[in-house]
Scaffold this active site. Sequence first.
Site, PDB file in Angstrom:
ATOM      1  CE  LYS A   1      -9.632  10.387  39.579  1.00 43.74           C
ATOM      2  NZ  LYS A   1     -10.888   9.691  39.317  1.00 43.74           N
TER       3      LYS A   1
ATOM      4  CG  ASP B   1     -16.206   9.526  33.600  1.00 44.65           C
ATOM      5  OD1 ASP B   1     -15.059   9.986  33.519  1.00 44.65           O
ATOM      6  OD2 ASP B   1     -16.876   9.525  34.654  1.00 44.65           O
TER       7      ASP B   1
ATOM      8  CE1 TYR C   1     -18.223   8.475  42.781  1.00 45.95           C
ATOM      9  CE2 TYR C   1     -16.104   9.102  41.833  1.00 45.95           C
ATOM     10  CZ  TYR C   1     -17.133   9.338  42.723  1.00 45.95           C
ATOM     11  OH  TYR C   1     -17.082  10.445  43.542  1.00 45.95           O
TER      12      TYR C   1
HETATM   13  C1  LIG Z   1     -12.319  10.308  39.739  1.00 45.68           C
HETATM   14  C2  LIG Z   1     -13.431  10.123  38.780  1.00 45.68           C
HETATM   15  C3  LIG Z   1     -14.472  11.058  38.640  1.00 45.68           C
HETATM   16  C4  LIG Z   1     -14.626  12.221  39.567  1.00 45.68           C
HETATM   17  O1  LIG Z   1     -13.595  13.124  39.517  1.00 45.68           O
HETATM   18  P1  LIG Z   1     -13.339  14.084  40.800  1.00 45.68           P
HETATM   19  O2  LIG Z   1     -12.239  14.979  40.337  1.00 45.68           O
HETATM   20  O3  LIG Z   1     -12.990  13.185  41.935  1.00 45.68           O
HETATM   21  O4  LIG Z   1     -14.606  14.805  41.038  1.00 45.68           O
HETATM   22  C5  LIG Z   1     -15.386  10.882  37.623  1.00 45.68           C
HETATM   23  N1  LIG Z   1     -15.321   9.814  36.815  1.00 45.68           N
HETATM   24  C6  LIG Z   1     -14.365   8.896  36.915  1.00 45.68           C
HETATM   25  C7  LIG Z   1     -14.316   7.761  35.963  1.00 45.68           C
HETATM   26  C8  LIG Z   1     -13.409   8.998  37.927  1.00 45.68           C
HETATM   27  O5  LIG Z   1     -12.496   8.037  38.073  1.00 45.68           O
END
Ligand SMILES: *Cc1c(COP(=O)(O)O)cnc(C)c1O
Length: 411
Positions: free
Chosen positions: A257, A229, A134
Amino acid sequence: MEAKKHLAGGVNSPVRAFKAVGGEPIFMERAAGPFLYDIQGKKYIDYCLSWGAILLGHAEKSVIRSIQSQAAKGTSFGTATEYETALAKEIKKAFPGMERIRFTSSGTEAVMSAVRLARGVTQRSRIVKFEGCYHGHSDSLLVKAGSGLATFGSPDSAGVPQGLAKLTTVLPYNDEKAFRNFFMKHGGETACVLVEPMAGNMGLIPAKKEFLSALKAWTRKKKSLLIFDEVISGFRVCYGGAQHLYGIEPDITILGKIIGGGLPVGAFGAQKKIMDALSPSGRVYQAGTLSGNPLAMAAGLSVLRMLSEELYEKLNQKSALFFEKAKFIFKNKGKMSLQSAGSMFTLFFNPRPPQNFREAARSDQKKFRKFFHHMLDLGVYVPPSAFETSFISAAHGEDEFKKTLKACEKF
Ligand SMILES: *Cc1c(COP(=O)(O)O)cnc(C)c1O
């Protein structure tokens, strides 16, 4: 319910509606250390930790103090500030590959901007992602594997144009052969390959080292950009994130995060020559009214300044001990398996820990639902979906683990 009358679906992010587990979603009122407290005052040991954003525990004293003192000086200026530079410098200590950084207000935005940057730099349109990873909810990434040899993707949400989805290819995770086959042919037209090096959004599935090595080698060969990511894994699995753990450096790194200390944030960074393509120095446009927001920078900075090798060692050690005990409970009982990395884990309702999305998807969701509500009743909050990662914070201790294991045993 009142919320449903005023908020779309009653929530501001779909998973909070408890659709995957059934029942009424709980409304939280406050949090402290390893605990969440709902509006009835019931206390829960929290293993969701705001989806991994909380590393030190909720409402950590010095984090709260820096937010308060920053708030007193003003919450947003819409100008350059020294706070942004300070956080960037702190991030670079752990991620030296991020020579230049840009902050955003969410992970979604950071990924979306990084993909645009990669397309701008390479002057190519196609991108590659992997099934089960994701990367936020931008159009190009809400795409699933299309029919026919996993070449052209198809929209995974209404509202994503077919024409755009077609530019995203979705390949199986941890499958270097499938990647090689695709990339030998299409690598030369691919702007970037986007991957969670420690997948946390199909439950926790670590990448195989050979898989990441293949991504690195082939992107280099075809002059495509490799994007890690690390919105979850950065500052979670260890100080330098998954790229440090695997010893593989991507071209672009995405964080989020934890670096916001519980406030909205995202960031992407790369070598200067790549980041120079971004406006105002370059021609790839990117902006944000609240980007680099002083409160988020202050919160992030106070978290990052508290980190040390010892902190991760301690956190990962106590996590490992807890996982060992949990594994012992679930061994030979009900076909469950626990997969973990550092302070991240998923209890899969599969007999063996899955290696990719297709295997994860076979999990017994009915049993997960029972497990979720059983734990909830006993005051343990795990993420409300079978395909999520649970987290442990520095504030979790012996007592919390004991209670959690007891609840597991009962189940
Ligand atoms: C949470 C997450 C996102 C998106 O971040 P948001 O602050 O919710 O937009 C993107 N990539 C990964 C791997 C994530 O866990």
